[in-house]
Design a protein around this motif. Sequence first.
Motif, PDB file in Angstrom:
ATOM      1  N   ARG A 127       0.696  -0.935  -0.067  1.00 32.77           N
ATOM      2  CA  ARG A 127       0.070  -0.147  -0.109  1.00 32.77           C
ATOM      3  C   ARG A 127       0.928   1.336  -0.191  1.00 32.77           C
ATOM      4  O   ARG A 127       0.892   2.314  -0.590  1.00 32.77           O
ATOM      5  CB  ARG A 127      -1.029  -0.114   1.266  1.00 32.77           C
ATOM      6  CG  ARG A 127      -1.757   1.035   1.573  1.00 32.77           C
ATOM      7  CD  ARG A 127      -3.059   1.135   0.917  1.00 32.77           C
ATOM      8  NE  ARG A 127      -3.003   1.910  -0.502  1.00 32.77           N
ATOM      9  CZ  ARG A 127      -3.425   1.689  -1.420  1.00 32.77           C
ATOM     10  NH1 ARG A 127      -4.253   0.544  -1.584  1.00 32.77           N
ATOM     11  NH2 ARG A 127      -3.476   2.626  -2.458  1.00 32.77           N
ATOM     12  N   VAL A 135       0.507   3.842  -8.161  1.00 32.31           N
ATOM     13  CA  VAL A 135      -0.125   2.844  -8.996  1.00 32.31           C
ATOM     14  C   VAL A 135      -0.756   1.957  -7.708  1.00 32.31           C
ATOM     15  O   VAL A 135      -0.842   2.226  -6.633  1.00 32.31           O
ATOM     16  CB  VAL A 135       1.005   1.843  -9.551  1.00 32.31           C
ATOM     17  CG1 VAL A 135       1.613   2.372 -10.699  1.00 32.31           C
ATOM     18  CG2 VAL A 135       1.920   1.366  -8.477  1.00 32.31           C
ATOM     19  N   THR A 136      -1.658   0.863  -8.043  1.00 33.45           N
ATOM     20  CA  THR A 136      -2.363   0.213  -7.258  1.00 33.45           C
ATOM     21  C   THR A 136      -1.424  -0.976  -6.861  1.00 33.45           C
ATOM     22  O   THR A 136      -0.408  -1.293  -7.227  1.00 33.45           O
ATOM     23  CB  THR A 136      -3.591  -0.264  -7.599  1.00 33.45           C
ATOM     24  OG1 THR A 136      -3.277  -1.351  -8.889  1.00 33.45           O
ATOM     25  CG2 THR A 136      -4.579   0.615  -8.320  1.00 33.45           C
ATOM     26  N   GLU A 137      -1.883  -1.650  -5.607  1.00 30.81           N
ATOM     27  CA  GLU A 137      -1.312  -2.680  -5.181  1.00 30.81           C
ATOM     28  C   GLU A 137      -1.201  -3.855  -6.158  1.00 30.81           C
ATOM     29  O   GLU A 137      -0.338  -4.709  -6.002  1.00 30.81           O
ATOM     30  CB  GLU A 137      -1.867  -3.287  -3.815  1.00 30.81           C
ATOM     31  CG  GLU A 137      -2.002  -2.311  -2.758  1.00 30.81           C
ATOM     32  CD  GLU A 137      -3.109  -2.445  -1.565  1.00 30.81           C
ATOM     33  OE1 GLU A 137      -4.112  -1.985  -1.988  1.00 30.81           O
ATOM     34  OE2 GLU A 137      -2.864  -3.098  -0.447  1.00 30.81           O
ATOM     35  N   THR A 174      -0.952  -3.865  -9.189  1.00 29.01           N
ATOM     36  CA  THR A 174       0.133  -3.690 -10.239  1.00 29.01           C
ATOM     37  C   THR A 174       1.439  -4.248  -9.672  1.00 29.01           C
ATOM     38  O   THR A 174       2.220  -4.858 -10.268  1.00 29.01           O
ATOM     39  CB  THR A 174       0.126  -2.062 -10.842  1.00 29.01           C
ATOM     40  OG1 THR A 174      -1.091  -1.881 -11.211  1.00 29.01           O
ATOM     41  CG2 THR A 174       1.255  -2.199 -11.743  1.00 29.01           C
ATOM     42  N   ALA A 188       2.842   1.633  -3.193  1.00 26.39           N
ATOM     43  CA  ALA A 188       1.577   1.889  -4.312  1.00 26.39           C
ATOM     44  C   ALA A 188       1.397   3.439  -4.303  1.00 26.39           C
ATOM     45  O   ALA A 188       1.281   4.289  -5.174  1.00 26.39           O
ATOM     46  CB  ALA A 188       0.672   0.960  -4.269  1.00 26.39           C
ATOM     47  N   ASP A 189       1.008   3.955  -3.118  1.00 24.95           N
ATOM     48  CA  ASP A 189       0.705   5.333  -2.731  1.00 24.95           C
ATOM     49  C   ASP A 189       1.579   6.368  -3.468  1.00 24.95           C
ATOM     50  O   ASP A 189       1.405   7.270  -4.177  1.00 24.95           O
ATOM     51  CB  ASP A 189       0.672   5.554  -1.321  1.00 24.95           C
ATOM     52  CG  ASP A 189      -0.951   5.061  -1.231  1.00 24.95           C
ATOM     53  OD1 ASP A 189      -1.809   4.852  -1.760  1.00 24.95           O
ATOM     54  OD2 ASP A 189      -1.325   5.068  -0.077  1.00 24.95           O
TER      55      ASP A 189
END
Length: 317
Positions: free
Chosen positions: A276, A284-286, A288, A279-280
Amino acid sequence: MALVVHSSGDTKKCPKCNSESLMKDFTRGELVCKKCGAVLEENMIDFSQEWREFDSGDANKRRRAGAPISLARHDKGISTEIGMGFSDIFKLPPKLRPKFLRLKKWQQRISTATERNLKYALAELKRYTSQLNLPPGVEEAAALVYRRAVAKELVRGRSMESVVAASLYTACREHGTPRTLDEIADVANIPKREIGRTFRFLARQLGIRILPTDPADYIPRFASQLNLSGITVTKSLEILKKAKELELSSGRGPTGVAAAVLYIAAQLTGEKKTQREVADVAGVTEVTIRNRYKELTKQMRFKELEEKPVIIEATIK
DNA sequence: AAGACGAAAGTGGTTGA
DNA sequence: TCAACAACTTTCGTCTT
């Protein structure tokens, strides 16, 4: 004849007699060997100031050069404004005042629409670059791109802000200090797809080559936002290098690759970050990160990470 | 409870006919 | 202009620590 010998920092030797006693003759603009008389350089330009200053007031009075010119200023930093403010004008004899007030007014009127536009655009650019902590060099480069866009009338039909943002995005990428579209979209308050669209348009029209960004360019910045050590950064770059060799980064979003590589490196060096968190900062998202992570660990062997099965056995027991 | 994992469906953009 | 496509996101349920 005034001969000036600059001994400081000059370690050049005469190629003919190997003597170190060289002499700069500024009246002729030559660099001469004192021993054999060979002329080593001709047409030298003397960059030193020819006046001396005895106090700061002197310096201001005698200095003739101004600030360096800058593309990031609408007038490139060279401007003459009649009666800056109002105080200057009131220093004139009363008879002359109306004349200069009129001149001042007209100067403001004749500044063309494009000039005013440029002034506003570059002010916006300034705002973006300072909010994104970008160096002046990038601002300059972005200003140049914007000027070229204006010259080619590419701003027509789209918002000035989006062109400024796209110029900045271009300059960032060319400088190897990429910012994501999201970050720029954020400070510019423009949807990122519009910036992206304008960027591609500019790149095509201005013939700017668009190389995909290198994930390595993102790594140091993301790492510092995550408070990761230099060791982890080095490790990430190593992993990334291997990943590139294995063709695991082409076609992938560079931010996603950078994020996954950082995530792995952080685990290896024991500076654990959650998916998380990484990603932040990478935008991008977790998911990915997980996908990249999977691809990377599949093809590369990370001893430290492979010890996991042992732990699983222990917990089963 | 938080983090990691993975499946499935949706999104925006590129490419090639 | 349209469909196919890859990468990525969103959402959600399950498993692990």
